[in-house]
Design an enzyme around this catalytic site. Sequence first.
Site, PDB file in Angstrom:
ATOM      1  N   CYS A 137      46.897  41.073  67.160  1.00 50.49           N
ATOM      2  CA  CYS A 137      47.912  40.656  68.140  1.00 50.49           C
ATOM      3  C   CYS A 137      47.267  40.138  69.421  1.00 50.49           C
ATOM      4  O   CYS A 137      47.815  39.259  70.078  1.00 50.49           O
ATOM      5  CB  CYS A 137      48.820  41.830  68.512  1.00 50.49           C
ATOM      6  SG  CYS A 137      49.740  42.524  67.154  1.00 50.49           S
ATOM      7  N   HIS A 150      56.099  41.722  62.446  1.00 49.84           N
ATOM      8  CA  HIS A 150      55.366  40.449  62.387  1.00 49.84           C
ATOM      9  C   HIS A 150      54.513  40.476  61.122  1.00 49.84           C
ATOM     10  O   HIS A 150      54.011  41.539  60.731  1.00 49.84           O
ATOM     11  CB  HIS A 150      54.396  40.316  63.576  1.00 49.84           C
ATOM     12  CG  HIS A 150      54.972  39.749  64.830  1.00 49.84           C
ATOM     13  ND1 HIS A 150      54.591  40.195  66.078  1.00 49.84           N
ATOM     14  CD2 HIS A 150      55.861  38.738  65.046  1.00 49.84           C
ATOM     15  CE1 HIS A 150      55.230  39.498  67.006  1.00 49.84           C
ATOM     16  NE2 HIS A 150      56.008  38.624  66.417  1.00 49.84           N
TER      17      HIS A 150
HETATM   18  N1  ARG Z   1      55.604  44.093  72.026  1.00 47.96           N
HETATM   19  C1  ARG Z   1      55.267  42.886  71.339  1.00 47.96           C
HETATM   20  C2  ARG Z   1      56.462  42.374  70.570  1.00 47.96           C
HETATM   21  O1  ARG Z   1      57.218  43.156  70.068  1.00 47.96           O
HETATM   22  C3  ARG Z   1      54.105  43.109  70.440  1.00 47.96           C
HETATM   23  C4  ARG Z   1      53.610  41.855  69.800  1.00 47.96           C
HETATM   24  C5  ARG Z   1      52.453  42.087  68.898  1.00 47.96           C
HETATM   25  N2  ARG Z   1      51.906  40.899  68.434  1.00 47.96           N
HETATM   26  C6  ARG Z   1      51.646  40.590  67.152  1.00 47.96           C
HETATM   27  N3  ARG Z   1      51.014  39.500  66.888  1.00 47.96           N
HETATM   28  N4  ARG Z   1      52.046  41.363  66.158  1.00 47.96           N
HETATM   29  O2  ARG Z   1      56.687  41.197  70.441  1.00 47.96           O
END
Ligand code: ARG
Length: 296
Positions: free
Chosen positions: A289, A195
């Site tokens: 996150c 991300h």
């Molecule tokens: N396990 C989640 C995923 O892979 C973690 C998300 C983390 N969120 C973020 N904004 N980076 O989607």
Amino acid sequence: MTSVATPNSPTPPAPPAAIPLANSDSTPARRPSPRRFVMCRPDHFAVFYAINPWMNPAEPVDRALAIAQWETLRAVYEQHGHQVDLVPGEPGLPDMVFAANSGLAYGGRVMSARFTHPERAAEGPAYHQWFAQRGFTEVVAAQETNEGEGDFIRVGQRILAATGFRSSVPAHREVEHYFGRPVVSLELVDPRFYHLDTALMALDEDNIAYFPAAFSPDSRAILSALYPEAIVATDADAVVLGLNGVSDGYHVFLSDRAHHLQEALRANGYQPVGLDLSELLRAGGGVKCCTLELHD
Ligand code: ARG
């Protein structure tokens, strides 16, 4: 002639008291501004699927510890004058704690997310429903694959957006059109930084911190042209998700393990606030996150 102080000579006037300055002469004064955040308590947090390289369903997670670490983050935000709205978590949606992915909220209008992986798909409607009941001017659901503030980061009037692992380029155009703000597309290339908010954070209206190696060469060129003053994070900062931080313009809430980045922030006039979210890191998540910002 050198004057020598004797017990009888008048005491020289004391120099003016040193005023502690957060900034060196070359760094502008940083000012915090109160923010509105949305968070979701990790009541149903678990790692029972793997959709990023940080997740290992074979390793147990300590949910109580995750909740305690998350509660500290929430309390720290409130202690710094920020407002936190809570979305109830739902059973069977272990990643719902990562509220940043729930959508985008600018100027009272919300676009709720459309997730890449079926494991998280139901979070889109769950968050949408919550937004729809909160009195926003308008709430729409993204038509394109869009993981909210995970992949879309506002820096001043501009929105930086990522593709490569999750959100799509058509989603960038959809956001640009819906919110009427320029969106700059960037490409992520390292699956650990899946991300945008794992590789880049907004510090204020003008500046960012980021980890160049997470981006394609073209995207690196765009970032260095747009942000010549950016703080460049080290490998060591990036691999503890140090860039997954939240700034209020002065305080920067981030991993307490991101030592170099904390130093660099201090040297640039920001005030790092270190937090331990080690249990949420097992799902590939950190401070940012867990935090959706409702932007004016
Ligand atoms: N396990 C989640 C995923 O892979 C973690 C998300 C983390 N969120 C973020 N904004 N980076 O989607």
